[in-house]
Design an enzyme around this catalytic site. Sequence first.
Site, PDB file in Angstrom:
ATOM      1  CE  LYS A   1     -12.774  -2.769  -1.867  1.00 58.77           C
ATOM      2  NZ  LYS A   1     -12.545  -3.425  -0.585  1.00 58.77           N
TER       3      LYS A   1
ATOM      4  CG  ASN B   1     -14.179  -5.696   7.801  1.00 63.92           C
ATOM      5  OD1 ASN B   1     -13.465  -4.711   7.762  1.00 63.92           O
ATOM      6  ND2 ASN B   1     -14.085  -6.681   6.929  1.00 63.92           N
TER       7      ASN B   1
ATOM      8  CG  ASP C   1     -22.993 -11.803   4.379  1.00 65.46           C
ATOM      9  OD1 ASP C   1     -22.217 -11.784   5.352  1.00 65.46           O
ATOM     10  OD2 ASP C   1     -23.127 -12.821   3.665  1.00 65.46           O
TER      11      ASP C   1
ATOM     12  CG  ASP D   1      -9.626  -5.283  -1.085  1.00 65.71           C
ATOM     13  OD1 ASP D   1     -10.620  -5.788  -1.652  1.00 65.71           O
ATOM     14  OD2 ASP D   1      -9.719  -4.300  -0.318  1.00 65.71           O
TER      15      ASP D   1
ATOM     16  NE  ARG E   1     -18.482  -3.208   1.934  1.00 69.07           N
ATOM     17  CZ  ARG E   1     -17.494  -4.089   1.694  1.00 69.07           C
ATOM     18  NH1 ARG E   1     -16.349  -3.691   1.187  1.00 69.07           N
ATOM     19  NH2 ARG E   1     -17.663  -5.362   1.973  1.00 69.07           N
TER      20      ARG E   1
ATOM     21  CG  PHE F   1     -10.939  -5.241   3.980  1.00 71.27           C
ATOM     22  CD1 PHE F   1     -11.395  -4.085   3.376  1.00 71.27           C
ATOM     23  CD2 PHE F   1     -11.850  -6.278   4.173  1.00 71.27           C
ATOM     24  CE1 PHE F   1     -12.722  -3.953   2.967  1.00 71.27           C
ATOM     25  CE2 PHE F   1     -13.182  -6.160   3.777  1.00 71.27           C
ATOM     26  CZ  PHE F   1     -13.610  -4.995   3.167  1.00 71.27           C
TER      27      PHE F   1
ATOM     28  CE  LYS G   1     -18.458  -6.198   5.511  1.00 73.09           C
ATOM     29  NZ  LYS G   1     -19.385  -7.228   6.048  1.00 73.09           N
TER      30      LYS G   1
HETATM   31  P1  ITT Z   1     -18.683  -8.733   9.460  1.00 74.86           P
HETATM   32  O1  ITT Z   1     -19.364 -10.067   9.238  1.00 74.86           O
HETATM   33  O2  ITT Z   1     -18.432  -8.438  10.910  1.00 74.86           O
HETATM   34  O3  ITT Z   1     -19.364  -7.610   8.731  1.00 74.86           O
HETATM   35  P2  ITT Z   1     -16.649  -9.829   7.670  1.00 74.86           P
HETATM   36  O4  ITT Z   1     -15.309  -9.288   7.274  1.00 74.86           O
HETATM   37  O5  ITT Z   1     -16.705 -11.260   8.099  1.00 74.86           O
HETATM   38  O6  ITT Z   1     -17.225  -8.843   8.785  1.00 74.86           O
HETATM   39  P3  ITT Z   1     -18.276 -10.495   5.327  1.00 74.86           P
HETATM   40  O7  ITT Z   1     -18.879 -11.737   5.900  1.00 74.86           O
HETATM   41  O8  ITT Z   1     -19.166  -9.591   4.545  1.00 74.86           O
HETATM   42  O9  ITT Z   1     -17.668  -9.583   6.492  1.00 74.86           O
HETATM   43  O10 ITT Z   1     -17.036 -10.822   4.428  1.00 74.86           O
HETATM   44  C1  ITT Z   1     -16.695 -12.120   4.015  1.00 74.86           C
HETATM   45  C2  ITT Z   1     -15.223 -12.170   3.722  1.00 74.86           C
HETATM   46  O11 ITT Z   1     -14.972 -11.464   2.519  1.00 74.86           O
HETATM   47  C3  ITT Z   1     -14.345 -11.575   4.803  1.00 74.86           C
HETATM   48  O12 ITT Z   1     -13.204 -12.394   4.979  1.00 74.86           O
HETATM   49  C4  ITT Z   1     -13.927 -10.225   4.250  1.00 74.86           C
HETATM   50  O13 ITT Z   1     -12.613  -9.884   4.647  1.00 74.86           O
HETATM   51  C5  ITT Z   1     -14.008 -10.468   2.747  1.00 74.86           C
HETATM   52  N1  ITT Z   1     -14.448  -9.235   2.087  1.00 74.86           N
HETATM   53  C6  ITT Z   1     -15.639  -8.596   2.246  1.00 74.86           C
HETATM   54  N2  ITT Z   1     -15.663  -7.471   1.517  1.00 74.86           N
HETATM   55  C7  ITT Z   1     -14.466  -7.401   0.891  1.00 74.86           C
HETATM   56  C8  ITT Z   1     -13.867  -6.470   0.027  1.00 74.86           C
HETATM   57  O14 ITT Z   1     -14.477  -5.360  -0.335  1.00 74.86           O
HETATM   58  N3  ITT Z   1     -12.633  -6.724  -0.417  1.00 74.86           N
HETATM   59  C9  ITT Z   1     -11.965  -7.836  -0.048  1.00 74.86           C
HETATM   60  N4  ITT Z   1     -12.446  -8.753   0.770  1.00 74.86           N
HETATM   61  C10 ITT Z   1     -13.687  -8.537   1.245  1.00 74.86           C
END
Ligand code: ITT
Length: 196
Positions: free
Chosen positions: A166, A12, A68, A146, A172, A143, A15
């Site tokens: 943010k 991501n 995560d 959000d 985070r 993303f 992130k």
């Molecule tokens: P990686 O596993 O490759 O790190 P990911 O996007 O799947 O990428 P997560 O498992 O941590 O990462 O995220 C779970 C979901 O929550 C995923 O759909 C993200 O888009 C969402 N998410 C994570 N952090 C967020 C944030 O700060 N704001 C909005 N949505 C978020």
Amino acid sequence: MVKTKLFLITKNKNKYQEASLILKPYRISLEQKPLSKEEIQAESLEKIALHAARKAYVLLRRPLIVDDSGLFVEALRGFPGPYSSYVYKTIGYEGILDLLDDVENRRACFKTALALISPPLEKLFVGETCGVITRKPMGSGGFGFDPIFMPEGYSKTYAQMTTTEKNAVSHRGKAFRLMASWLARRRVYPSNRIRG
Ligand code: ITT
């Protein structure tokens, strides 16, 4: 001055961008490693993050972190929580809005579990920000979920904020700042330092 370098295991890009900005004042630079996180089915983000970090370390043998994150909606008894990634890919934030149609209790919390591995160190940091799920999506920044999450005390969703705004309030931001100050306090830095 010595700069610390850590790999962030994530696919991501958003992130990674947020995390890099949070860590900049601490002179910690991140490099994104877009490996697939090996995600176990677990009920806690902490377990998922630590497991994925250990697996990635076996491959990379360099100091690294895994973030995560998940959205925990009170009226849905914490769903999607650790299943946020799957839920986002399948029903998206629109699906969460549908599930909460006519539901008065909009309270929800975003949480990040951050696992750091740099042998002999292995450490977890947790950041949480609570707020409400809006009735409709608002904003085009950020993303994931959000556009539907408005942190407590604010009248904007995460998607209506700049990345700096943010980061100042987000789950985070809290988890990464905890890690940065812990590393600074301990004066234990990961071994792959770079000069800067
Ligand atoms: P990686 O596993 O490759 O790190 P990911 O996007 O799947 O990428 P997560 O498992 O941590 O990462 O995220 C779970 C979901 O929550 C995923 O759909 C993200 O888009 C969402 N998410 C994570 N952090 C967020 C944030 O700060 N704001 C909005 N949505 C978020």
